[in-house]
Motif scaffolding. Structure first.
Motif, PDB file in Angstrom:
ATOM      1  N   ASP A  65       0.852  -1.173   0.000  1.00  0.00           N
ATOM      2  CA  ASP A  65       0.000   0.000   0.000  1.00  0.00           C
ATOM      3  C   ASP A  65       0.899   1.238   0.000  1.00  0.00           C
ATOM      4  O   ASP A  65       1.660   1.449   0.935  1.00  0.00           O
ATOM      5  CB  ASP A  65      -0.905  -0.021   1.229  1.00  0.00           C
ATOM      6  CG  ASP A  65      -2.026   0.999   1.155  1.00  0.00           C
ATOM      7  OD1 ASP A  65      -2.250   1.566   0.067  1.00  0.00           O
ATOM      8  OD2 ASP A  65      -2.671   1.235   2.192  1.00  0.00           O
ATOM      9  N   MET A  66       0.824   1.999  -1.066  1.00  0.00           N
ATOM     10  CA  MET A  66       1.707   3.148  -1.215  1.00  0.00           C
ATOM     11  C   MET A  66       1.020   4.427  -0.726  1.00  0.00           C
ATOM     12  O   MET A  66      -0.180   4.585  -0.882  1.00  0.00           O
ATOM     13  CB  MET A  66       2.092   3.330  -2.685  1.00  0.00           C
ATOM     14  CG  MET A  66       2.786   2.132  -3.287  1.00  0.00           C
ATOM     15  SD  MET A  66       4.417   1.846  -2.620  1.00  0.00           S
ATOM     16  CE  MET A  66       5.281   3.227  -3.273  1.00  0.00           C
ATOM     17  N   ASP A  67       1.802   5.299  -0.171  1.00  0.00           N
ATOM     18  CA  ASP A  67       1.314   6.607   0.238  1.00  0.00           C
ATOM     19  C   ASP A  67       2.071   7.651  -0.580  1.00  0.00           C
ATOM     20  O   ASP A  67       2.929   7.308  -1.391  1.00  0.00           O
ATOM     21  CB  ASP A  67       1.549   6.808   1.739  1.00  0.00           C
ATOM     22  CG  ASP A  67       0.693   7.916   2.331  1.00  0.00           C
ATOM     23  OD1 ASP A  67      -0.080   8.553   1.593  1.00  0.00           O
ATOM     24  OD2 ASP A  67       0.796   8.159   3.551  1.00  0.00           O
ATOM     25  N   PHE A  68       1.784   8.890  -0.352  1.00  0.00           N
ATOM     26  CA  PHE A  68       2.523   9.946  -1.038  1.00  0.00           C
ATOM     27  C   PHE A  68       3.954   9.970  -0.518  1.00  0.00           C
ATOM     28  O   PHE A  68       4.215   9.574   0.621  1.00  0.00           O
ATOM     29  CB  PHE A  68       1.844  11.306  -0.798  1.00  0.00           C
ATOM     30  CG  PHE A  68       0.486  11.379  -1.428  1.00  0.00           C
ATOM     31  CD1 PHE A  68       0.355  11.654  -2.788  1.00  0.00           C
ATOM     32  CD2 PHE A  68      -0.657  11.149  -0.690  1.00  0.00           C
ATOM     33  CE1 PHE A  68      -0.878  11.698  -3.389  1.00  0.00           C
ATOM     34  CE2 PHE A  68      -1.911  11.191  -1.280  1.00  0.00           C
ATOM     35  CZ  PHE A  68      -2.023  11.473  -2.637  1.00  0.00           C
ATOM     36  N   VAL A  75       8.996  17.583  -3.102  1.00  0.00           N
ATOM     37  CA  VAL A  75       9.615  18.822  -3.585  1.00  0.00           C
ATOM     38  C   VAL A  75      10.671  18.484  -4.635  1.00  0.00           C
ATOM     39  O   VAL A  75      10.735  19.126  -5.696  1.00  0.00           O
ATOM     40  CB  VAL A  75      10.239  19.634  -2.412  1.00  0.00           C
ATOM     41  CG1 VAL A  75      11.144  20.752  -2.924  1.00  0.00           C
ATOM     42  CG2 VAL A  75       9.139  20.199  -1.518  1.00  0.00           C
ATOM     43  N   THR A  76      11.473  17.473  -4.377  1.00  0.00           N
ATOM     44  CA  THR A  76      12.502  17.034  -5.330  1.00  0.00           C
ATOM     45  C   THR A  76      11.874  16.565  -6.635  1.00  0.00           C
ATOM     46  O   THR A  76      12.389  16.861  -7.725  1.00  0.00           O
ATOM     47  CB  THR A  76      13.371  15.918  -4.716  1.00  0.00           C
ATOM     48  OG1 THR A  76      13.980  16.431  -3.522  1.00  0.00           O
ATOM     49  CG2 THR A  76      14.441  15.447  -5.671  1.00  0.00           C
ATOM     50  N   VAL A  77      10.762  15.850  -6.547  1.00  0.00           N
ATOM     51  CA  VAL A  77      10.057  15.404  -7.756  1.00  0.00           C
ATOM     52  C   VAL A  77       9.625  16.622  -8.576  1.00  0.00           C
ATOM     53  O   VAL A  77       9.847  16.677  -9.792  1.00  0.00           O
ATOM     54  CB  VAL A  77       8.823  14.533  -7.406  1.00  0.00           C
ATOM     55  CG1 VAL A  77       7.922  14.335  -8.614  1.00  0.00           C
ATOM     56  CG2 VAL A  77       9.258  13.198  -6.840  1.00  0.00           C
ATOM     57  N   LEU A  78       9.043  17.607  -7.920  1.00  0.00           N
ATOM     58  CA  LEU A  78       8.557  18.791  -8.640  1.00  0.00           C
ATOM     59  C   LEU A  78       9.691  19.579  -9.285  1.00  0.00           C
ATOM     60  O   LEU A  78       9.609  19.947 -10.461  1.00  0.00           O
ATOM     61  CB  LEU A  78       7.757  19.704  -7.702  1.00  0.00           C
ATOM     62  CG  LEU A  78       6.468  19.131  -7.125  1.00  0.00           C
ATOM     63  CD1 LEU A  78       5.770  20.158  -6.247  1.00  0.00           C
ATOM     64  CD2 LEU A  78       5.534  18.645  -8.218  1.00  0.00           C
ATOM     65  N   THR A  79      10.748  19.812  -8.534  1.00  0.00           N
ATOM     66  CA  THR A  79      11.861  20.589  -9.102  1.00  0.00           C
ATOM     67  C   THR A  79      12.596  19.802 -10.181  1.00  0.00           C
ATOM     68  O   THR A  79      13.116  20.374 -11.131  1.00  0.00           O
ATOM     69  CB  THR A  79      12.848  21.055  -8.007  1.00  0.00           C
ATOM     70  OG1 THR A  79      13.307  19.926  -7.269  1.00  0.00           O
ATOM     71  CG2 THR A  79      12.192  22.068  -7.077  1.00  0.00           C
ATOM     72  N   ARG A 101      -4.180  16.840   2.519  1.00  0.00           N
ATOM     73  CA  ARG A 101      -4.147  15.391   2.738  1.00  0.00           C
ATOM     74  C   ARG A 101      -4.366  15.055   4.212  1.00  0.00           C
ATOM     75  O   ARG A 101      -5.038  14.083   4.546  1.00  0.00           O
ATOM     76  CB  ARG A 101      -2.823  14.805   2.247  1.00  0.00           C
ATOM     77  CG  ARG A 101      -2.666  14.876   0.737  1.00  0.00           C
ATOM     78  CD  ARG A 101      -1.241  14.605   0.326  1.00  0.00           C
ATOM     79  NE  ARG A 101      -1.027  14.749  -1.105  1.00  0.00           N
ATOM     80  CZ  ARG A 101       0.153  14.873  -1.680  1.00  0.00           C
ATOM     81  NH1 ARG A 101       1.269  14.853  -0.943  1.00  0.00           N
ATOM     82  NH2 ARG A 101       0.254  15.011  -2.988  1.00  0.00           N
ATOM     83  N   GLU A 102      -3.780  15.870   5.085  1.00  0.00           N
ATOM     84  CA  GLU A 102      -3.967  15.677   6.523  1.00  0.00           C
ATOM     85  C   GLU A 102      -5.438  15.845   6.889  1.00  0.00           C
ATOM     86  O   GLU A 102      -5.997  15.046   7.644  1.00  0.00           O
ATOM     87  CB  GLU A 102      -3.107  16.687   7.295  1.00  0.00           C
ATOM     88  CG  GLU A 102      -3.253  16.622   8.794  1.00  0.00           C
ATOM     89  CD  GLU A 102      -2.452  17.706   9.507  1.00  0.00           C
ATOM     90  OE1 GLU A 102      -2.714  17.918  10.698  1.00  0.00           O
ATOM     91  OE2 GLU A 102      -1.590  18.337   8.883  1.00  0.00           O
ATOM     92  N   LEU A 103      -6.079  16.860   6.349  1.00  0.00           N
ATOM     93  CA  LEU A 103      -7.499  17.085   6.614  1.00  0.00           C
ATOM     94  C   LEU A 103      -8.352  15.947   6.059  1.00  0.00           C
ATOM     95  O   LEU A 103      -9.388  15.605   6.623  1.00  0.00           O
ATOM     96  CB  LEU A 103      -7.958  18.423   6.021  1.00  0.00           C
ATOM     97  CG  LEU A 103      -7.425  19.672   6.712  1.00  0.00           C
ATOM     98  CD1 LEU A 103      -7.758  20.920   5.901  1.00  0.00           C
ATOM     99  CD2 LEU A 103      -7.989  19.784   8.126  1.00  0.00           C
ATOM    100  N   CYS A 104      -7.916  15.368   4.989  1.00  0.00           N
ATOM    101  CA  CYS A 104      -8.631  14.241   4.392  1.00  0.00           C
ATOM    102  C   CYS A 104      -8.488  12.999   5.259  1.00  0.00           C
ATOM    103  O   CYS A 104      -9.472  12.322   5.567  1.00  0.00           O
ATOM    104  CB  CYS A 104      -8.104  13.977   2.986  1.00  0.00           C
ATOM    105  SG  CYS A 104      -9.018  12.729   2.082  1.00  0.00           S
ATOM    106  N   SER A 115      -3.321  15.045  -5.635  1.00  0.00           N
ATOM    107  CA  SER A 115      -2.356  14.043  -6.111  1.00  0.00           C
ATOM    108  C   SER A 115      -1.035  14.696  -6.487  1.00  0.00           C
ATOM    109  O   SER A 115      -0.974  15.903  -6.761  1.00  0.00           O
ATOM    110  CB  SER A 115      -2.922  13.314  -7.337  1.00  0.00           C
ATOM    111  OG  SER A 115      -2.994  14.190  -8.440  1.00  0.00           O
ATOM    112  N   THR A 116      -0.002  13.895  -6.517  1.00  0.00           N
ATOM    113  CA  THR A 116       1.294  14.384  -6.988  1.00  0.00           C
ATOM    114  C   THR A 116       1.167  14.835  -8.435  1.00  0.00           C
ATOM    115  O   THR A 116       1.794  15.811  -8.850  1.00  0.00           O
ATOM    116  CB  THR A 116       2.368  13.292  -6.840  1.00  0.00           C
ATOM    117  OG1 THR A 116       2.442  12.909  -5.452  1.00  0.00           O
ATOM    118  CG2 THR A 116       3.731  13.773  -7.304  1.00  0.00           C
ATOM    119  N   ARG A 117       0.331  14.155  -9.201  1.00  0.00           N
ATOM    120  CA  ARG A 117       0.107  14.536 -10.601  1.00  0.00           C
ATOM    121  C   ARG A 117      -0.454  15.958 -10.694  1.00  0.00           C
ATOM    122  O   ARG A 117      -0.042  16.743 -11.542  1.00  0.00           O
ATOM    123  CB  ARG A 117      -0.844  13.532 -11.266  1.00  0.00           C
ATOM    124  CG  ARG A 117      -1.052  13.772 -12.736  1.00  0.00           C
ATOM    125  CD  ARG A 117      -1.876  12.671 -13.386  1.00  0.00           C
ATOM    126  NE  ARG A 117      -1.112  11.439 -13.417  1.00  0.00           N
ATOM    127  CZ  ARG A 117      -1.553  10.266 -12.985  1.00  0.00           C
ATOM    128  NH1 ARG A 117      -2.755  10.147 -12.501  1.00  0.00           N
ATOM    129  NH2 ARG A 117      -0.789   9.202 -13.055  1.00  0.00           N
TER     130      ARG A 117
END
Length: 166
Positions: A65-68, A75-79, A101-104, A115-117
């Motif tokens: 089960d994967m999480d974010f 941040v590294t993914v985005l940059t 996500r925390e509120l969810c 999502s990361t997307r």
């Protein structure tokens, strides 16, 4: 599902794939060291996708089960994916997503998570010169329902973004 049904004998203990249905038809046998790895978006938020067939799901004995990713990694993914994106903008996007996500998860305030997307899409827009707030509106906010007016998920996302930018 048709393709999955054809592949099931190859994925289970039988370990073979008949090429036709005749008794003396050719058969492909699975190699001893072959493993099948698959991903699936499972959950209510993935409506419009087909339900995972129990027979297919049972052929994957190990489930991870994967999480974010951790915030620093996201941040590294985005940059890394968005040439020219300032690290401060990437951090701000990830901070918004982490809060939502925390509120969810904890409060159940949202049905689905940023999502990361979505973050990558917003980051690409920002890196291309689109104002931060505008990129968030079109790539994140508008992905959430406006049903319910001031109590809608979209309004709550807007409030998170406003607070983070304030």
């Amino acid at each position: 599902m048709g393709a999955f049904n054809i592949l099931m004998p190859l994925m289970d203990r039988q370990g073979y794939l008949p090429l036709d249905e005749s008794e003396d038809g050719h058969v492909i046998r699975r190699g001893e060291r072959v493993a099948f790895i698959a991903t699936a978006n499972v959950g209510m938020e993935y409506s419009g996708t087909m339900a995972m067939d129990k027979a297919l799901k049972d052929r994957f004995a190990v489930t991870i089960d994967m999480d974010f990713p951790p915030e620093a990694n996201e941040v590294t993914v985005l940059t890394g994916r968005c040439e020219g994106l300032k690290k401060s903008d990437a951090k701000q996007l990830v901070k918004i997503a982490a809060r939502q996500r925390e509120l969810c998860r904890i409060d159940g305030e949202f049905i689905e998570m940023i999502s990361t997307r979505m973050l990558i899409e917003a980051a690409e827009q920002i890196a291309a010169g689109v104002e931060f707030r505008t990129a968030c509106k079109f790539c994140i906010e508008n992905q959430f329902s406006a049903d319910g007016g001031d109590a809608s998920d979209r309004t709550k996302i807007q409030q998170i973004i406003q607070k983070d930018m304030g």
